[in-house]
Scaffold this motif. Sequence first.
Motif, PDB file in Angstrom:
ATOM      1  N   CYS A  68      65.115  19.506  35.362  1.00  0.00           N
ATOM      2  CA  CYS A  68      66.060  19.285  35.642  1.00  0.00           C
ATOM      3  C   CYS A  68      66.069  18.374  35.396  1.00  0.00           C
ATOM      4  N   HIS A  69      67.722  17.666  35.941  1.00  0.00           N
ATOM      5  CA  HIS A  69      68.902  17.184  35.781  1.00  0.00           C
ATOM      6  C   HIS A  69      69.619  16.514  36.553  1.00  0.00           C
ATOM      7  N   VAL A  70      69.520  15.280  36.567  1.00  0.00           N
ATOM      8  CA  VAL A  70      69.981  14.775  37.932  1.00  0.00           C
ATOM      9  C   VAL A  70      71.596  14.036  37.197  1.00  0.00           C
TER      10      VAL A  70
ATOM     11  N   PRO B 196      70.562  12.704  32.134  1.00  0.00           N
ATOM     12  CA  PRO B 196      69.523  12.170  32.552  1.00  0.00           C
ATOM     13  C   PRO B 196      68.409  13.747  33.263  1.00  0.00           C
ATOM     14  N   GLY B 197      67.333  13.894  32.375  1.00  0.00           N
ATOM     15  CA  GLY B 197      66.766  14.856  32.884  1.00  0.00           C
ATOM     16  C   GLY B 197      65.766  15.823  32.162  1.00  0.00           C
ATOM     17  N   GLY B 198      65.361  16.854  32.347  1.00  0.00           N
ATOM     18  CA  GLY B 198      64.538  17.958  30.852  1.00  0.00           C
ATOM     19  C   GLY B 198      63.902  18.742  31.063  1.00  0.00           C
ATOM     20  N   PHE B 199      62.483  19.806  30.413  1.00  0.00           N
ATOM     21  CA  PHE B 199      62.356  20.756  30.754  1.00  0.00           C
ATOM     22  C   PHE B 199      60.648  19.655  31.838  1.00  0.00           C
TER      23      PHE B 199
ATOM     24  N   ARG C 148      59.156  12.433  35.272  1.00  0.00           N
ATOM     25  CA  ARG C 148      58.520  11.624  33.645  1.00  0.00           C
ATOM     26  C   ARG C 148      59.439  11.912  32.957  1.00  0.00           C
ATOM     27  N   GLU C 149      60.645  12.957  33.123  1.00  0.00           N
ATOM     28  CA  GLU C 149      61.569  12.942  32.026  1.00  0.00           C
ATOM     29  C   GLU C 149      62.601  11.271  32.225  1.00  0.00           C
ATOM     30  N   LEU C 150      63.004  11.242  33.819  1.00  0.00           N
ATOM     31  CA  LEU C 150      63.515  10.077  33.519  1.00  0.00           C
ATOM     32  C   LEU C 150      62.937   8.472  33.202  1.00  0.00           C
TER      33      LEU C 150
ATOM     34  N   GLU D 281      60.719   8.823  30.491  1.00  0.00           N
ATOM     35  CA  GLU D 281      61.247   8.656  29.319  1.00  0.00           C
ATOM     36  C   GLU D 281      62.409   8.262  28.751  1.00  0.00           C
ATOM     37  N   GLU D 282      63.446   8.726  29.690  1.00  0.00           N
ATOM     38  CA  GLU D 282      65.223   8.814  29.299  1.00  0.00           C
ATOM     39  C   GLU D 282      66.067   7.551  29.307  1.00  0.00           C
ATOM     40  N   LEU D 283      65.562   7.091  30.793  1.00  0.00           N
ATOM     41  CA  LEU D 283      66.001   5.598  31.092  1.00  0.00           C
ATOM     42  C   LEU D 283      64.869   4.780  31.424  1.00  0.00           C
TER      43      LEU D 283
END
Length: 199
Positions: free
Chosen positions: A24-26, A59-62, A76-78, A80-82
């Motif tokens: 998922c990415h946004v 931003p996003g990921g698996f 969760r990915e956001l 970690e990344e943001l």
Amino acid sequence: MGEVRAASRGEALRFKPPDWKHACHVLLYAPCPGRLFGKIPLRYAVLMQMRFDGRLGFPGGFVDPQDASLEEGLSRELHEELGPGAALLQVTENDYLNAYISERPQRVVAHFYVKQLSLEELRTLEERAVQAKDHGLEVMGLLRVPLYILRDGVGGLPAFLSNTFISSARDQLIQALDVFQLVPKETLQKAVNVAQKTS
Ligand code: APR
Ligand code: MG
């Protein structure tokens, strides 16, 4: 990259793990009243990121099998990344645009979300992004997409689109700019045409 096709959420969810990985990415954006050189309207601040692999992406990921939903995986990915600014974000099913399905180099269903923020919220995200766990690792930095075309006809959006993007990120960007009317249709078409000639 192999063949990629767009799909609705319902269709995309028929591709089940473990055969298929889901990501998922946004695209986050905010109305932006400023003018470059006091002249060129910026229109919107649209966020992308430089990834660890030198490609541009969102931003996003698996999504992990432990994630309760696509949106929880994205959240969760956001984080970690943001970084801590991601706590301000509530990306929901309502922000879902579509999915891109590709079989090569691996079987991935890439779900794509678009969410509007206020400029203040977006600036807070930018400021806090350097505190993210992945900053300087999987994420080399957040950036804004130039949405205008400069007088030379190439600078701005055409030159930006000539960069290298991860998987379907370039198509996702162009689609969102079109659907959410972040760039006038004519400007977008021109930028895509010029980028094709110059890359
Ligand atoms: N932006 C980024 N990736 C996209 C996009 C997009 N707009 N659209 C589709 N993808 C696909 C790519 O194929 C990408 O590899 O989704 C996949 C997963 O997204 P990432 O953001 O790369 O996943 P993430 O979970 O953040 O990173 C996981 O992937 O390459 C490995 O080892 C690397 O640790 C990293 C891991
Ligand atoms: Mg990622």
